[in-house]
Enzyme design. Structure first.
Site, PDB file in Angstrom:
ATOM      1  N   ARG A  92       0.846  -1.187   0.000  1.00  0.00           N
ATOM      2  CA  ARG A  92       0.000   0.000   0.000  1.00  0.00           C
ATOM      3  C   ARG A  92       0.889   1.247   0.000  1.00  0.00           C
ATOM      4  NH1 ARG A  92      -3.864   2.667   4.745  1.00  0.00           N
ATOM      5  NH2 ARG A  92      -4.761   4.251   3.353  1.00  0.00           N
ATOM      6  N   HIS A  93       0.408   2.313  -0.613  1.00  0.00           N
ATOM      7  CA  HIS A  93       1.173   3.564  -0.634  1.00  0.00           C
ATOM      8  C   HIS A  93       1.479   4.051   0.783  1.00  0.00           C
ATOM      9  CE1 HIS A  93      -2.419   5.732   0.668  1.00  0.00           C
ATOM     10  NE2 HIS A  93      -3.089   5.066  -0.258  1.00  0.00           N
ATOM     11  N   GLY A  94       2.445   4.940   0.908  1.00  0.00           N
ATOM     12  CA  GLY A  94       2.820   5.492   2.205  1.00  0.00           C
ATOM     13  C   GLY A  94       1.847   6.563   2.677  1.00  0.00           C
ATOM     14  N   ALA A 464       1.475   2.088   4.147  1.00  0.00           N
ATOM     15  CA  ALA A 464       2.679   1.302   3.823  1.00  0.00           C
ATOM     16  C   ALA A 464       2.542  -0.171   4.165  1.00  0.00           C
ATOM     17  CB  ALA A 464       3.919   1.889   4.515  1.00  0.00           C
TER      18      ALA A 464
END
Length: 547
Positions: A92-94, A464
């Site tokens: 997953r994105h930060g 994240a």
């Protein structure tokens, strides 16, 4: 995207670009009043465990608060004669900014506070300065342009994750393999930027002390966009029609907003902020709660927004968020998870290919060192040789064959595959695999019964978050079936298998367990619209959810 190894290092950036970057950084600092979290002085909140999908990664892994770059090897990870040959990571994105919609609601709430007027006229306000007054003066620094973009802390999340994974799996994250990384991303900027930051973290691992160039200046370039994989839900008509655009699909979310638990929280918050309860609603209260999390995650500060809520409020608001994730992304409707079949199958296609390449490599190695190599060469080199000389010639030949034909050749073409997506990417996939499923579904009416539920989105998919498949080749396997084994990690901790609770599985056994998904789950069929069940009236929403 298949990365190419950088051919040269760029020691400096163009002066004009550097000046522009410096001015932009200064302007951002002025606008955001932003001070990033210092590792030596971590800021925490008693509310942190309840932020749901807005949870910081380090709140799920508290050891990272003191040392965010140090890897922790889970004792359950395989070692010894089993060597990792491929890693497939779904990340997953930060940490990100709030969305424009959330910022608009926050602005509305801030306007309510400012419209209260002086505190002197309110009962019990003499000489007091509560959270409402403090928030009136607290700068509202969020702007519409931020709209869910990755923040610097989010880039730091990715760089540090790259450093930890590279240290945890050094045989896979080698400099040689850096040129063969495969990166895929969602089209959202926060995901693309997360992939770029991860690559910069790997650069730091390979070339410590050297500032990484822009990803565009690396020969590998940015990750490849593939929304059909990373945003599969946007390409599933059945999900879009029956869940995303269906006004009644989130019935339990809306019902909980008007239920006793949420109404009690509403009254408490209204009293704390000293605003009329009729001016507030569940959505405004939730965005205020999330603002506490955003300030903590982005700026590293415990803002006055955190003082508005106590732990009981936080548990109620966490449940509200979990209800939404459950009904929109998880077990609430079958299509939520079945829409992710394409991604699940893609992961196993990579693993299958790695197994095939490893087997071919092992066969070739055996052939070269026996039939095609040493046996033929013995006849040529032993002629005229006696005793130790012959043995030396054969030993020397084995070394030459091994070094010339095998050493440096990599059996697996893509040892590391990195896929950057969203919480909405991970949750359906984990649900498809049977993880975090409670005995009873989450509803608007069983809040107290679900106090110890498995499905807590903030503990599963914080910023994240990562789900990692590690394929091992075991040299001393007793049977061919035992030669390839697999482990999964969730947020860098070994994830026991949902069906057996074992920490490792034979690869063939795992494929057999998920045989139905791998063979029978066809996205075109799963996402095809069927006739609506018109018997599902308002009074039967709960029952119809599981049809």
């Amino acid at each position: 995207m298949l990365c190419g190894t950088p051919g040269f290092l760029r020691a400096s950036v163009a002066p004009a670009a550097a000046l522009a970057a410096a001015l932009a950084a200064a302007l951002f600092s002025s606008l955001a009043h932003c001070s990033l979290l210092e590792p030596r002085d971590p800021v925490t909140s008693v509310l942190s465990p309840y932020f749901g999908t807005k949870t910081r990664y380090e709140d799920v892994n508290p050891r990272l608060l003191s040392d965010p770059e140090a890897p922790r090897r889970d004792p359950e990870l395989l070692e010894g004669t089993c060597t990792p040959v491929q890693l497939v990571a779904l990340i997953r994105h930060g940490t990100r900014y709030p969305t424009a919609k959330q910022i608009s609601k926050l602005r509305q709430l801030h306007g309510l506070l400012q419209a209260r007027g002086p505190a002197d006229g309110r009962p019990g306000s003499a000489g007091s300065r509560g959270p409402g007054a403090a928030l009136t003066d607290w700068p509202l620094w969020y702007a519409d342009w931020m709209d869910g973009q990755l923040v610097e802390k989010g880039r730091q999340d990715m760089r540090q994750l790259a450093l930890r994974l590279a240290s945890l799996f050094p045989a896979l994250f080698t400099r040689e393999n850096y040129g063969r990384l495969r990166l895929v991303t969602s089209s959202k900027h926060r995901c693309m930027d997360s992939g770029a930051a991860f690559l910069q973290g790997l650069w730091q691992h390979y070339y410590p002390g050297l500032s990484p160039p822009d990803v565009a200046d690396m020969e590998c370039g940015p990750p490849r966009v593939n929304d059909k994989l990373m945003r599969f839900f946007d390409h599933c008509e059945k999900f879009l029609t029956e869940v995303e655009r269906n006004a009644t699909a989130l019935y339990h979310v809306e019902a909980f907003k008007t239920g006793p638990e949420m109404q009690n929280t509403l009254k408490k918050v209204a009293a704390t902020l000293e605003v009329p309860v009729n001016d507030l609603n569940a959505d405004l209260i939730q965005v205020a709660f999330f603002t506490c999390s955003f300030d903590l995650a982005i700026r590293g500060v415990k803002s006055p927004w955190c003082d508005v809520f106590d732990i009981d409020d936080a548990k109620v608001l966490e449940y509200l968020n979990d209800l939404k994730q459950y009904w929109k992304r998880s077990y609430g409707y079958t299509i939520n998870s079945r829409s992710s079949c394409t991604l699940f199958q893609d992961i196993f296609q990579h693993l299958d290919k790695a197994v095939e390449q490893q087997q071919r490599f092992a066969y070739r190695k055996t052939y070269l060192l026996t039939v095609g190599g040493v046996n033929h060469a013995e006849k040529e080199t032993v002629k005229g040789c006696e005793g130790d000389l012959a043995a030396t010639s054969v030993t020397s030949l084995i070394a030459r064959v091994d070094s010339a034909d095998l050493a440096g050749s990599q059996p697996v073409s893509s040892p590391v595959i990195l896929q950057f997506g969203h919480a909405e990417t991970l949750l359906p996939l984990l649900s498809l695999m049977g993880y975090f499923k409670d005995k009873e579904p989450l509803t608007a009416y069983n809040y107290k019964k679900q106090m110890h539920r498995k499905f807590r989105s903030g503990h599963i998919v914080p910023y994240a978050s990562n789900l990692i498949f590690v394929l091992y080749h075991c040299e001393n396997a007793k049977t061919p079936k035992e030669e390839f084994q697999v482990q999964m990690l969730l947020n860098e901790k070994v994830l026991p298998l949902a069906h057996s609770q074992e920490t490792v599985s034979l690869y063939e056994d795992m494929k057999n367990h998920y045989k139905d998904i791998l063979q029978n789950c066809q996205t075109n069929e799963e996402c095809k619209l069927t006739k609506l069940n018109h018997s599902c009236g308002v009074s039967r929403k709960f029952e119809c959810a599981f049809l």
